[in-house]
Design a protein around this motif. Structure first.
Motif, PDB file in Angstrom:
ATOM      1  N   ASN A 280     -30.326  -2.651 -35.756  1.00  0.00           N
ATOM      2  CA  ASN A 280     -30.090  -4.071 -35.612  1.00  0.00           C
ATOM      3  C   ASN A 280     -31.083  -4.942 -36.377  1.00  0.00           C
ATOM      4  O   ASN A 280     -30.775  -6.111 -36.634  1.00  0.00           O
ATOM      5  N   ASP A 281     -32.331  -4.409 -36.726  1.00  0.00           N
ATOM      6  CA  ASP A 281     -33.347  -5.212 -37.423  1.00  0.00           C
ATOM      7  C   ASP A 281     -33.213  -5.018 -38.922  1.00  0.00           C
ATOM      8  O   ASP A 281     -33.375  -3.898 -39.432  1.00  0.00           O
ATOM      9  N   LYS A 282     -32.918  -6.096 -39.642  1.00  0.00           N
ATOM     10  CA  LYS A 282     -32.696  -6.007 -41.092  1.00  0.00           C
ATOM     11  C   LYS A 282     -33.998  -5.722 -41.830  1.00  0.00           C
ATOM     12  O   LYS A 282     -34.007  -5.010 -42.848  1.00  0.00           O
ATOM     13  N   LYS A 283     -35.120  -6.243 -41.310  1.00  0.00           N
ATOM     14  CA  LYS A 283     -36.403  -5.999 -41.992  1.00  0.00           C
ATOM     15  C   LYS A 283     -36.772  -4.528 -41.956  1.00  0.00           C
ATOM     16  O   LYS A 283     -37.246  -3.969 -42.947  1.00  0.00           O
ATOM     17  N   ALA A 284     -36.577  -3.893 -40.814  1.00  0.00           N
ATOM     18  CA  ALA A 284     -36.874  -2.469 -40.719  1.00  0.00           C
ATOM     19  C   ALA A 284     -36.014  -1.679 -41.687  1.00  0.00           C
ATOM     20  O   ALA A 284     -36.465  -0.727 -42.327  1.00  0.00           O
ATOM     21  N   TYR A 285     -34.774  -2.114 -41.795  1.00  0.00           N
ATOM     22  CA  TYR A 285     -33.887  -1.437 -42.731  1.00  0.00           C
ATOM     23  C   TYR A 285     -34.368  -1.615 -44.171  1.00  0.00           C
ATOM     24  O   TYR A 285     -34.369  -0.665 -44.968  1.00  0.00           O
ATOM     25  N   ASN A 286     -34.799  -2.829 -44.518  1.00  0.00           N
ATOM     26  CA  ASN A 286     -35.270  -3.079 -45.884  1.00  0.00           C
ATOM     27  C   ASN A 286     -36.541  -2.281 -46.175  1.00  0.00           C
ATOM     28  O   ASN A 286     -36.719  -1.742 -47.282  1.00  0.00           O
ATOM     29  N   ASN A 287     -37.478  -2.230 -45.185  1.00  0.00           N
ATOM     30  CA  ASN A 287     -38.704  -1.451 -45.381  1.00  0.00           C
ATOM     31  C   ASN A 287     -38.398   0.015 -45.596  1.00  0.00           C
ATOM     32  O   ASN A 287     -39.016   0.702 -46.435  1.00  0.00           O
ATOM     33  N   LEU A 288     -37.424   0.526 -44.807  1.00  0.00           N
ATOM     34  CA  LEU A 288     -37.040   1.922 -44.964  1.00  0.00           C
ATOM     35  C   LEU A 288     -36.452   2.164 -46.330  1.00  0.00           C
ATOM     36  O   LEU A 288     -36.761   3.175 -47.003  1.00  0.00           O
ATOM     37  N   GLN A 289     -35.655   1.204 -46.788  1.00  0.00           N
ATOM     38  CA  GLN A 289     -35.089   1.328 -48.127  1.00  0.00           C
ATOM     39  C   GLN A 289     -36.189   1.287 -49.195  1.00  0.00           C
ATOM     40  O   GLN A 289     -36.161   2.034 -50.190  1.00  0.00           O
ATOM     41  N   TYR A 290     -37.135   0.404 -48.974  1.00  0.00           N
ATOM     42  CA  TYR A 290     -38.238   0.288 -49.931  1.00  0.00           C
ATOM     43  C   TYR A 290     -39.057   1.572 -49.979  1.00  0.00           C
ATOM     44  O   TYR A 290     -39.446   2.054 -51.049  1.00  0.00           O
ATOM     45  N   SER A 291     -39.348   2.163 -48.824  1.00  0.00           N
ATOM     46  CA  SER A 291     -40.111   3.414 -48.767  1.00  0.00           C
ATOM     47  C   SER A 291     -39.361   4.529 -49.451  1.00  0.00           C
ATOM     48  O   SER A 291     -39.946   5.347 -50.195  1.00  0.00           O
ATOM     49  N   LEU A 292     -38.066   4.594 -49.225  1.00  0.00           N
ATOM     50  CA  LEU A 292     -37.267   5.634 -49.864  1.00  0.00           C
ATOM     51  C   LEU A 292     -37.272   5.461 -51.384  1.00  0.00           C
ATOM     52  O   LEU A 292     -37.292   6.434 -52.160  1.00  0.00           O
ATOM     53  N   GLY A 293     -37.242   4.183 -51.826  1.00  0.00           N
ATOM     54  CA  GLY A 293     -37.289   3.948 -53.271  1.00  0.00           C
ATOM     55  C   GLY A 293     -38.612   4.419 -53.870  1.00  0.00           C
ATOM     56  O   GLY A 293     -38.643   5.035 -54.948  1.00  0.00           O
ATOM     57  N   ASN A 294     -39.732   4.140 -53.204  1.00  0.00           N
ATOM     58  CA  ASN A 294     -41.044   4.598 -53.696  1.00  0.00           C
ATOM     59  C   ASN A 294     -41.119   6.104 -53.688  1.00  0.00           C
ATOM     60  O   ASN A 294     -41.720   6.722 -54.613  1.00  0.00           O
ATOM     61  N   LEU A 295     -40.560   6.735 -52.655  1.00  0.00           N
ATOM     62  CA  LEU A 295     -40.572   8.192 -52.599  1.00  0.00           C
ATOM     63  C   LEU A 295     -39.807   8.775 -53.759  1.00  0.00           C
ATOM     64  O   LEU A 295     -40.233   9.767 -54.383  1.00  0.00           O
ATOM     65  N   ASN A 296     -38.699   8.139 -54.093  1.00  0.00           N
ATOM     66  CA  ASN A 296     -37.920   8.614 -55.230  1.00  0.00           C
ATOM     67  C   ASN A 296     -38.717   8.484 -56.529  1.00  0.00           C
ATOM     68  O   ASN A 296     -38.684   9.364 -57.406  1.00  0.00           O
ATOM     69  N   LYS A 297     -39.452   7.367 -56.682  1.00  0.00           N
ATOM     70  CA  LYS A 297     -40.275   7.193 -57.881  1.00  0.00           C
ATOM     71  C   LYS A 297     -41.367   8.247 -57.973  1.00  0.00           C
ATOM     72  O   LYS A 297     -41.670   8.787 -59.038  1.00  0.00           O
TER      73      LYS A 297
END
Length: 332
Positions: A280-297
């Protein structure tokens, strides 16, 4: 010995013959010269064929006879009838002499006794009455029928005229078509009846075969009665076991599990827990997406520049490493 001449004998025989003739004639007319009879009279307008020697009756008993019929004062509407009574019977003055007849046409004079205290004497006149003849009775009965028949014939004539007026050429054609259709219908009905008779044939009819099959089914049911009874017993045992089992407890546990599942789903719909925040929290979702993007890099850099992360040096030389951009990144 006295001898009679032939002339005397002839005279005596002639006198006896005349006497016997007169006696016989009077007897045929209903007169009895050797009895003391009473004579009464009746005057009729018509006598319906009454003749001399016809009986005079009281309540079916013959008490005398008709002795004479004559026209009075030359008036045909006044017929004087002489009644001779041979039995001593008191006849009240208000009695009536009624002319009747039977089915064979025999006429009689029926004396209907009155209730007066004075009685008729010899030579008195009695009241007269005439019953209607059979023809008059039939005419009286048939006249209403004839009138009704005439009215019915008039109505039939009117109906026929109306039918002739209605049945014009077109109507007659329609009637003929209706008759032809009726003939076709009757033909179809005959065929249907024949088919029905075929179906009802006791040897090869469909209905008979159906009954035979039904008899076989009922026979099989009868033969397998024991098996059916066993199946019903097993079903009864199974339902008894279900009834005697802990169904209530199982249902309570199932209800408790459903309540817990509802509570869990309710928490997931809120931001109280981790799973709820992720859903339900959009910020948590965005942070998770951001972390996954850094992990991919990171993984991509590890694949392209493995020496940056894993290296071997014979001389013990250490490479300088730069801090990763992600170390200074702040989660948004």
């Amino acid at each position: 010995m006295l001898k009679l001449s032939n002339e005397t004998k002839v005279g005596i025989l002639t006198a006896l013959g005349i006497t016997l003739l007169v006696l016989g004639f009077n007897l045929l007319k209903g007169k009895n010269l050797f009895s003391h009879n009473r004579t009464i009279y009746a005057v009729y307008k018509q006598v319906n064929g009454l003749q001399a020697a016809n009986a005079v009756q009281i309540n079916g008993l013959i008490v005398g006879s008709v002795t004479n019929l004559e026209v009075k004062d030359n008036d045909a509407s006044r017929i004087l009838v002489t009644l001779t009574l041979t039995k001593k019977i008191n006849i009240p003055r208000n009695s009536v002499a009624r002319i009747t007849g039977d089915l064979l046409g025999t006429k009689t004079v029926q004396l209907d006794l009155g209730n007066a205290t004075e009685y008729l004497q010899n030579g008195d006149t009695i009241y007269a009455s005439v019953d209607g003849s059979m023809a008059d009775a039939l005419k009286e009965q048939l006249t209403p029928l004839v009138n009704k028949l005439q009215g019915t014939l008039s109505n039939i004539d009117s109906v026929l005229l109306a039918v002739n007026a209605i049945l014009d050429t077109t109507a007659k054609g329609n009637l003929q078509n209706a008759i032809r259709n009726l003939n076709a219908t009757m033909h179809n009905f005959t065929q249907t009846s024949a088919s029905l008779n075929g179906m009802l044939d006791p040897n090869k009819g469909n209905i008979q075969r159906t009954f035979n099959n039904l008899a076989e089914v009922t026979g099989n049911l009868k033969d397998n009665n024991a098996k059916i009874t066993g199946i019903l017993d097993n079903a009864e045992k199974a339902t008894g076991a279900l009834a005697n089992g802990n169904i209530d407890k199982t249902l309570q546990q199932l209800q408790l599990t459903a309540n817990n599942l509802n509570q869990t789903i309710a928490k997931l719909n809120t931001t109280d827990g981790t799973a709820g925040m992720l859903l339900n929290d959009k910020k948590a979702y965005n942070n998770l997406q951001y972390s996954l993007g850094n992990l991919n890099k990171l993984l991509e850099d590890l694949r392209v520049n493995p020496k940056r992360y894993v290296h071997f040096s014979l001389f013990g030389k250490k490479d300088k490493t730069k801090p990763l951009p992600s170390d200074t990144a702040v989660a948004q």
